[in-house]
Design a protein around this motif. Sequence first.
Motif, PDB file in Angstrom:
ATOM      1  N   VAL A 251       0.855  -1.193   0.000  1.00 20.07           N
ATOM      2  CA  VAL A 251       0.000   0.000   0.000  1.00 20.07           C
ATOM      3  C   VAL A 251       0.890   1.242   0.000  1.00 20.07           C
ATOM      4  O   VAL A 251       1.746   1.420   0.865  1.00 20.07           O
ATOM      5  CB  VAL A 251      -0.933   0.013   1.220  1.00 20.07           C
ATOM      6  CG1 VAL A 251      -1.744   1.311   1.258  1.00 20.07           C
ATOM      7  CG2 VAL A 251      -1.854  -1.199   1.184  1.00 20.07           C
ATOM      8  N   ILE A 255      -6.673   6.434  -0.169  1.00 20.77           N
ATOM      9  CA  ILE A 255      -7.522   7.420  -0.836  1.00 20.77           C
ATOM     10  C   ILE A 255      -8.860   7.489  -0.117  1.00 20.77           C
ATOM     11  O   ILE A 255      -9.608   6.501  -0.070  1.00 20.77           O
ATOM     12  CB  ILE A 255      -7.732   7.053  -2.322  1.00 20.77           C
ATOM     13  CG1 ILE A 255      -6.382   7.048  -3.053  1.00 20.77           C
ATOM     14  CG2 ILE A 255      -8.695   8.017  -2.989  1.00 20.77           C
ATOM     15  CD1 ILE A 255      -6.473   6.622  -4.498  1.00 20.77           C
ATOM     16  N   GLY A 267     -10.065   3.671  -0.458  1.00 25.32           N
ATOM     17  CA  GLY A 267      -9.286   2.802  -1.341  1.00 25.32           C
ATOM     18  C   GLY A 267      -7.818   2.822  -0.971  1.00 25.32           C
ATOM     19  O   GLY A 267      -7.309   3.798  -0.408  1.00 25.32           O
ATOM     20  N   TYR A 268      -7.137   1.727  -1.290  1.00 22.18           N
ATOM     21  CA  TYR A 268      -5.713   1.594  -0.981  1.00 22.18           C
ATOM     22  C   TYR A 268      -4.956   1.489  -2.305  1.00 22.18           C
ATOM     23  O   TYR A 268      -5.096   0.507  -3.044  1.00 22.18           O
ATOM     24  CB  TYR A 268      -5.486   0.376  -0.095  1.00 22.18           C
ATOM     25  CG  TYR A 268      -6.407   0.390   1.105  1.00 22.18           C
ATOM     26  CD1 TYR A 268      -6.243   1.334   2.113  1.00 22.18           C
ATOM     27  CD2 TYR A 268      -7.475  -0.490   1.195  1.00 22.18           C
ATOM     28  CE1 TYR A 268      -7.106   1.386   3.199  1.00 22.18           C
ATOM     29  CE2 TYR A 268      -8.346  -0.464   2.276  1.00 22.18           C
ATOM     30  CZ  TYR A 268      -8.159   0.486   3.273  1.00 22.18           C
ATOM     31  OH  TYR A 268      -9.020   0.533   4.347  1.00 22.18           O
ATOM     32  N   ALA A 269      -4.177   2.536  -2.601  1.00 18.18           N
ATOM     33  CA  ALA A 269      -3.524   2.639  -3.898  1.00 18.18           C
ATOM     34  C   ALA A 269      -2.086   2.150  -3.825  1.00 18.18           C
ATOM     35  O   ALA A 269      -1.407   2.282  -2.801  1.00 18.18           O
ATOM     36  CB  ALA A 269      -3.567   4.088  -4.387  1.00 18.18           C
ATOM     37  N   ASP A 298     -10.064  -0.763  -8.682  1.00 19.88           N
ATOM     38  CA  ASP A 298     -10.174   0.337  -9.632  1.00 19.88           C
ATOM     39  C   ASP A 298      -8.848   0.511 -10.357  1.00 19.88           C
ATOM     40  O   ASP A 298      -7.786   0.609  -9.722  1.00 19.88           O
ATOM     41  CB  ASP A 298     -10.537   1.644  -8.915  1.00 19.88           C
ATOM     42  CG  ASP A 298     -11.882   1.551  -8.203  1.00 19.88           C
ATOM     43  OD1 ASP A 298     -12.765   0.853  -8.733  1.00 19.88           O
ATOM     44  OD2 ASP A 298     -12.020   2.163  -7.125  1.00 19.88           O
ATOM     45  N   SER A 312      -0.702  -0.511 -11.565  1.00 23.55           N
ATOM     46  CA  SER A 312      -1.001   0.378 -10.445  1.00 23.55           C
ATOM     47  C   SER A 312      -2.511   0.472 -10.318  1.00 23.55           C
ATOM     48  O   SER A 312      -3.193   0.846 -11.281  1.00 23.55           O
ATOM     49  CB  SER A 312      -0.385   1.762 -10.668  1.00 23.55           C
ATOM     50  OG  SER A 312       1.023   1.687 -10.683  1.00 23.55           O
ATOM     51  N   THR A 314      -6.138   0.694  -7.370  1.00 30.09           N
ATOM     52  CA  THR A 314      -6.686   1.000  -6.048  1.00 30.09           C
ATOM     53  C   THR A 314      -7.573  -0.154  -5.622  1.00 30.09           C
ATOM     54  O   THR A 314      -8.479  -0.559  -6.365  1.00 30.09           O
ATOM     55  CB  THR A 314      -7.502   2.297  -6.066  1.00 30.09           C
ATOM     56  OG1 THR A 314      -6.668   3.384  -6.477  1.00 30.09           O
ATOM     57  CG2 THR A 314      -8.075   2.609  -4.684  1.00 30.09           C
ATOM     58  N   ARG A 316     -10.230  -1.837  -2.896  1.00 32.37           N
ATOM     59  CA  ARG A 316     -11.193  -1.565  -1.812  1.00 32.37           C
ATOM     60  C   ARG A 316     -11.566  -2.864  -1.130  1.00 32.37           C
ATOM     61  O   ARG A 316     -11.800  -3.877  -1.791  1.00 32.37           O
ATOM     62  CB  ARG A 316     -12.445  -0.891  -2.377  1.00 32.37           C
ATOM     63  CG  ARG A 316     -12.214   0.559  -2.814  1.00 32.37           C
ATOM     64  CD  ARG A 316     -13.485   1.194  -3.331  1.00 32.37           C
ATOM     65  NE  ARG A 316     -13.755   0.831  -4.723  1.00 32.37           N
ATOM     66  CZ  ARG A 316     -14.952   0.913  -5.295  1.00 32.37           C
ATOM     67  NH1 ARG A 316     -16.000   1.288  -4.571  1.00 32.37           N
ATOM     68  NH2 ARG A 316     -15.103   0.588  -6.565  1.00 32.37           N
TER      69      ARG A 316
END
Length: 464
Positions: A251, A255, A267-269, A298, A312, A314, A316
Motif C-alpha cells: 500500500v 484514498i 481505497g488503498y492505492a 479500480d 497500479s 486501487t 477496496r
Amino acid sequence: MSTTHAVEGDGGPPWSSGAESLGEDAGATSLLRFATAGSVDDGKSTLVGRLLHDSKSVLADQLEAVERASLGRGQETPDLALLTDGLRAEREQGITIDVAYRYFATPRRRFILADTPGHVQYTRNMVTGASTAELAVVLVDARNGVVEQTRRHAAVAALLRVPHVVLAVNKMDLVDYAEPVFAAIAEEFTTYAASLGVPEITAIPISALAGDNVVSPSANMDWYGGPTVLEHLETVSVVADPSEDPARFPVQYVIRPQTAEHPDYRGYAGQIASGVLRVGDAVTVLPSGRTSTIEAIDALGQAVDVAWAPQSVTVRLADDIDVSRGDLIVPTATAPGTSQDIEATVCHVADQALTVGQRVLLKHTTRTVKAIVKDIPSRLTLDDLSQHPAPGELVANDIGRVVIRTAEPLALDAYADSRRTGSFLLIDPADGTTLTAGMAGNAFAEAAAEAAPAAGADDEGWDF
C-alpha cells in the motif's frame, strides 16, 4: 508460456491465451531491461553505441556531436562509445565510471539498457544496473579470455537472480575470427556461470567496433549460426504469467476523498509487486494480520474484476479495517510470515562502512522501519566465492551476509522467490543516504560456514 483464461469483457491480460493470437503486435509492446558488464576496455560502451547506431536509434544531432568529438581526438571514424560515456572524466579517460541508462526501441521490442562500469571499485554500480535487469550482457575480450572481473560479474548476476545472461566474446577481429578461441572462452564461462546457478547462458562472438554479429550477421564468422546480439535481445522470452507468483500488494497511499459524490470511499492505492488480485479474494493485511475480502479494484478510473503485476491500482476491501502506507495486502492462502529478524545477503554501496551495532532504517517496498545491524557473519570473496568469516564491517563494494533486527515485523519473501518483495535497502537515518542493498534469504554461496550471531549490541534509544 503458461496461459490462463481471459477475463470476460476486457480481452484478458497480456499473459492469457487470448494474447497469443496477437503475434508480432504482442511482441512489439514488450519491454526488456538489460545491463552490460565486463572488464575495463572490453568494449561495453562501444557495443551499446553500435546497438544504438545500427538499430537507427541515434538522432542525427547526437551522431554529429559524436563525429565532431571523435575528429577532435584525432579519430577518423566516429567513436560510438561516446554515445553512452557522457561524463567528461569518462571521455577523457576512455572508461565508464557511472551507470548510463539508455532507452531505445525496434519494431519488435522496447529496451531499457544500463551500461555499467568495469572497474572493481565500481562493482556497486553494476549491482545498481543489474538489480532490475532481466538480462545481463557480460563482455569478454577475445584476446584475454575469462578474467577475474568476468567471474565477478557472473557471480553478481547469479546473486541478483538475473534470469538470462549473454556472453559476448568481443574483439573477434583481433584474433582473426578464430572459432577455437571463441569455443574455449564460451566453455569456460558457461561452466563457471552454470555452477553459480545462472539458468540460461547464450554465447555470441562479436566485434563491436566492426559491427560483426551485433545487429547484422557477420560475414567473417560463417562457422557461427546463432543469433546476433540484437536478435537475441528481441526474441528472448520475458513474458511471464503473474498467476504463477503469490500476489503481493504494498500500500502506497490511502484514498479517502469524503466528498458528496464519494462519501464512504476508502481505497488503498499502489503497484502490484507480484501475482494477480481478483475481486472476491480473501486477503490478509500485514503486519497486523487482519483479514478481509477484496470488494472492488479500480484501475485507470474504472472498476475491473482482476489486476496483475505490475499494474497500479486501487483496492477496496469489504471491511473497514486499519490499513495505511507500508502495509502489505496478500491473499490469505499464500500470506508470507512476518519477522523482526532478517538474515540476508547485501551489497554495500556507501563510502562509509556498515558495522555491527549500527542503527539504520530499513526500507522494504513502501514500508520503512528502524533497525539494528546485529551481526555481519561473513564477507563474500567473488573471485573464488570463498567466505571471509566475521569481517566486523562491510566497506564500499563489499558483498556479505548480515543479520538485522527491525523495530516492527516485516513480511519479506526470499529474494530467490521474488526479486521485488525479497529486496530491501538500508538507509542512514541521519541524512537519508542509501547504505546497502539487501536480498533476503540465502545466497548462491549458502554452503559456506557462517559465524553465530554476535551478542551484546548497544540498543539504547532503539527499544526493540
